[in-house]
Design a protein around this motif. Structure first.
Motif, PDB file in Angstrom:
ATOM      1  N   UNK A 288      64.557  51.270   7.560  1.00  0.00           N
ATOM      2  CA  UNK A 288      64.036  50.230   7.453  1.00  0.00           C
ATOM      3  C   UNK A 288      64.428  49.260   8.569  1.00  0.00           C
ATOM      4  N   UNK A 289      65.099  49.812   9.772  1.00  0.00           N
ATOM      5  CA  UNK A 289      65.259  48.857  10.950  1.00  0.00           C
ATOM      6  C   UNK A 289      64.612  49.532  12.044  1.00  0.00           C
ATOM      7  N   UNK A 290      63.993  50.596  11.878  1.00  0.00           N
ATOM      8  CA  UNK A 290      63.527  51.664  12.988  1.00  0.00           C
ATOM      9  C   UNK A 290      62.369  50.942  13.747  1.00  0.00           C
ATOM     10  N   UNK A 291      61.346  50.184  12.998  1.00  0.00           N
ATOM     11  CA  UNK A 291      60.259  49.517  13.950  1.00  0.00           C
ATOM     12  C   UNK A 291      61.048  48.319  14.894  1.00  0.00           C
ATOM     13  N   UNK A 292      61.903  47.699  13.999  1.00  0.00           N
ATOM     14  CA  UNK A 292      62.599  46.680  14.786  1.00  0.00           C
ATOM     15  C   UNK A 292      63.496  47.121  16.005  1.00  0.00           C
ATOM     16  N   UNK A 293      63.810  48.270  15.853  1.00  0.00           N
ATOM     17  CA  UNK A 293      64.758  48.893  16.892  1.00  0.00           C
ATOM     18  C   UNK A 293      63.849  49.392  18.061  1.00  0.00           C
ATOM     19  N   UNK A 294      62.735  49.592  17.893  1.00  0.00           N
ATOM     20  CA  UNK A 294      61.616  50.192  18.791  1.00  0.00           C
ATOM     21  C   UNK A 294      60.959  48.757  19.503  1.00  0.00           C
ATOM     22  N   UNK A 295      60.717  47.718  18.735  1.00  0.00           N
ATOM     23  CA  UNK A 295      60.399  46.375  19.392  1.00  0.00           C
ATOM     24  C   UNK A 295      61.580  46.153  20.181  1.00  0.00           C
ATOM     25  N   UNK A 296      62.689  46.134  19.996  1.00  0.00           N
ATOM     26  CA  UNK A 296      63.870  45.673  20.901  1.00  0.00           C
ATOM     27  C   UNK A 296      64.211  46.451  22.312  1.00  0.00           C
ATOM     28  N   UNK A 297      63.692  47.945  22.148  1.00  0.00           N
ATOM     29  CA  UNK A 297      63.968  48.961  23.002  1.00  0.00           C
ATOM     30  C   UNK A 297      62.862  49.388  23.743  1.00  0.00           C
ATOM     31  N   UNK A 298      61.472  48.895  23.614  1.00  0.00           N
ATOM     32  CA  UNK A 298      60.422  49.368  24.342  1.00  0.00           C
ATOM     33  C   UNK A 298      59.646  48.127  25.021  1.00  0.00           C
ATOM     34  N   UNK A 299      59.112  48.545  25.955  1.00  0.00           N
ATOM     35  CA  UNK A 299      58.273  47.636  26.911  1.00  0.00           C
ATOM     36  C   UNK A 299      56.815  47.551  26.188  1.00  0.00           C
ATOM     37  N   UNK A 300      56.642  46.509  25.336  1.00  0.00           N
ATOM     38  CA  UNK A 300      55.294  46.559  24.695  1.00  0.00           C
ATOM     39  C   UNK A 300      54.641  45.458  24.862  1.00  0.00           C
ATOM     40  N   UNK A 301      53.127  45.613  25.452  1.00  0.00           N
ATOM     41  CA  UNK A 301      52.318  44.702  25.877  1.00  0.00           C
ATOM     42  C   UNK A 301      51.304  44.506  24.949  1.00  0.00           C
ATOM     43  N   UNK A 302      51.050  43.516  24.254  1.00  0.00           N
ATOM     44  CA  UNK A 302      49.830  43.405  23.155  1.00  0.00           C
ATOM     45  C   UNK A 302      48.421  43.582  23.779  1.00  0.00           C
ATOM     46  N   UNK A 303      47.347  44.496  23.320  1.00  0.00           N
ATOM     47  CA  UNK A 303      46.163  44.625  24.072  1.00  0.00           C
ATOM     48  C   UNK A 303      45.454  43.217  23.835  1.00  0.00           C
ATOM     49  N   UNK A 304      44.382  43.055  24.779  1.00  0.00           N
ATOM     50  CA  UNK A 304      43.655  41.902  24.516  1.00  0.00           C
ATOM     51  C   UNK A 304      43.121  41.735  23.163  1.00  0.00           C
ATOM     52  N   UNK A 305      43.052  40.511  22.825  1.00  0.00           N
ATOM     53  CA  UNK A 305      42.509  40.040  21.496  1.00  0.00           C
ATOM     54  C   UNK A 305      40.933  40.511  20.810  1.00  0.00           C
ATOM     55  N   UNK A 306      40.468  40.783  21.946  1.00  0.00           N
ATOM     56  CA  UNK A 306      38.771  41.103  21.815  1.00  0.00           C
ATOM     57  C   UNK A 306      38.701  42.548  21.957  1.00  0.00           C
ATOM     58  N   UNK A 307      39.606  43.223  22.255  1.00  0.00           N
ATOM     59  CA  UNK A 307      39.494  44.668  22.526  1.00  0.00           C
ATOM     60  C   UNK A 307      39.641  45.485  21.201  1.00  0.00           C
TER      61      UNK A 307
END
Length: 540
Positions: A288-307
């Motif tokens: 129930x918390x795993x996705x939020x845990x990954x959001x907090x511990x990974x460096x994630x950069x959203x791809x370009x909106x038109x990609x």
């Protein structure tokens, strides 16, 4: 000649596996709804004002009635008295009602209504439960979270009833046959629901560029309708089996309180039950918390909106690849031809690598965690088949506990150290999630088929109910605890992607340590009492 040998539906491999498929599909749908809000925890905070405590309290409410109103015990009695098919349909109907309530609670239609005002002004104090510190509500809890908790409680009653019914149904159709393989296969398919939820819940919530969390829950409601249809089909199939065998449904076998006494005084039963609560408490609340845990511990950069990687079509493609991973890997276990077996296995591995690459390119925490059940789908039939033919169930539980401890400690200490490394962090995350999923597959393949060895057949429904009830105590407590610990250890943090998850993860690792100790105790008890947990399930 064939008619003499193959007398009933149960004697037909195709028919008993069809019955299993119907039950597994119902569980598949329930698993999706169970975690439907888990991958959008950040959106619940942004759009509905749910902080970690509100989120955790609502998530823990799923099992509140099962634990504190003892509904699971009653569910076991209903199962023993009324039989598998009646209880299967009843459980699916209850789940659907609860799902509808939860959907309305998080929908825009609820906002500004008199019902919202009522929930804001009431249920802030529940006598006795507040004194005991176990109330499913608290003062200041958002009205939508309170009402969603009510719906989730109803859903939870049906979901856990469905769980014990499916276990009892598998025993009915597979006893003396490939029971561990059947139970492992059912859970492998059901756990694909976790991956489906992780991929499609955010997809529907953000569909069309406008955030709406109610769309995700509506998707789950549709699936609960499908689950109800599956159980109705199973009802008629099971009825035909009883007509062929001339056996009465379990309802003709009277329930006695003294039977429960026999179960509760068995040391082996208690060790298995405690193993269950410790192990499942370290997995389901974490999901129930795993996705939020990954959001907090990974460096994630959203791809370009038109990609392509930011488009909605990539979600569908990735899910199709996931199904290829699961189907090819699962089917490889049943091939007798070596070339076909390893060919399917190679397809599964290549598809898994492709899936992981797509998850990296999407820079999406939910699609990364969706890999959780895939290795389990591959190895669960292997484990089930091994246990059916060679045994070693207690040893498998010990191994599962070791892997569980290692994974949670990796999430707590190793993953944060790689936060500055976009590639390294995701590789660590993928590897740990896959191993955690594999460790989880050890439990259904080894623990659930062991229960019939511990108790009388006529009270097996009650035995499963007692185990599920004890398990539910942990499933109620730990989502709530994780939420409270997060808020306490992250004072002043308002950004849902900046939480420090170290303390909750260490807490979950400690559950694994306790499960490991009990696993060794179970091996000793099994050896002394000759329970047969290390013996194969298939009888010659």
């Amino acid at each position: 000649m064939t008619q003499t040998i193959q007398k009933t539906l149960r004697d037909s491999a195709a028919m008993r596996w069809t019955a299993l498929l119907l039950l597994a599909l119902a569980m598949f749908c329930s698993y999706i709804f169970m975690d439907i809000l888990s991958p959008i925890k950040d959106l619940m905070q942004e759009t509905r004002g749910w902080d970690s405590t509100a989120f955790g309290t609502m998530q823990g409410s799923e099992v509140f009635l099962n634990v504190f109103v003892f509904f699971l015990i009653f569910a076991g009695i209903i199962l023993d008295k009324m039989g598998v098919r009646f209880t299967a349909v009843l459980s699916a109907a209850v789940m659907l009602v609860g799902a509808c309530v939860k959907w309305y609670a998080v929908s825009e239609s609820f906002v500004g209504t008199g019902l919202e005002a009522w929930f804001n002004n009431n249920l802030n104090y529940i006598p006795i439960f507040d004194e005991l510190g176990v109330s499913p509500f608290y003062e200041g809890m958002p009205a939508s979270a309170k009402f969603a908790a009510c719906g989730f409680m109803i859903f939870g009653c049906g979901c856990e009833m469905c769980g014990i019914t499916v276990s009892r149904g598998i025993v009915k159709w597979f006893k003396g046959r490939e029971m561990a393989l059947a139970m492992g296969s059912e859970m492998a398919l059901a756990r694909l629901g976790v991956a489906t939820c992780m991929i499609f819940s955010p997809f529907f919530a953000r569909l069309g560029g406008e955030v709406s969390v109610s769309r995700s829950v509506a998707f789950g409601v549709v699936l609960m309708c499908i689950a109800l249809m599956m159980t109705i089909v199973y009802f008629f199939m099971d009825q035909k089996l009883d007509a062929q065998t001339g056996e009465a449904e379990e309802k003709d076998d009277p329930f006695k309180i003294s039977d429960l006494g026999k179960i509760l005084t068995d040391a082996g039963f208690w060790i298995v039950a405690l193993l269950c609560v410790l192990y499942y408490s370290a997995i389901f609340p974490f999901q129930k918390y795993a996705v939020n845990m990954l959001q907090c511990n990974l460096t994630l950069t959203a791809p370009d909106a038109d990609s392509f990687w930011a488009s909605s079509s990539v979600t569908i493609v990735q899910y199709i690849i996931m199904l290829i991973v699961a189907a090819a890997g699962f089917a490889s276990n049943f091939q007798k031809k070596v070339n076909l077996k390893y060919g399917l296995l190679a397809i599964s591995v290549i598809a898994l690598i492709t899936y992981c690459y797509m998850g990296y390119m999407r820079q999406s925490a939910e699609s990364i965690f969706a890999v959780f059940p895939l290795l389990a789908v591959l190895i669960t039939p292997i484990l089930g088949s091994y246990l059916d033919h060679h045994g070693k169930a207690a040893s498998m539980l010990v191994l599962g506990s070791v892997l569980l401890i290692a994974c949670h400690l990796t999430f707590a200490f190793v993953l944060p150290a790689f936060k500055g490394s976009p590639v390294g962090g995701i590789i660590i995350a993928y590897a740990t999630i896959l191993v955690l999923g594999a460790s989880f597959s050890l439990v259904p393949a080894s623990l659930w088929p062991s229960v019939p060895k511990l108790v009388d057949a006529k009270v097996i429904g009650s035995a499963y109910a007692l185990i599920f009830w004890i398990q539910n105590i942990g499933l109620w407590l730990f989502p709530l605890l994780i939420g409270k610990v997060l808020d306490q250890t992250n004072p002043g943090v308002t950004d849902p992607t900046q939480f420090d998850y170290t303390a909750p993860l260490v807490m979950l690792a400690c559950l694994g340590v306790a499960a490991l100790v009990l696993g060794f105790v179970l091996k000793v008890v099994d050896r002394k009492k000759g329970i047969g947990l290390e013996l194969p399930n298939i009888t010659e």
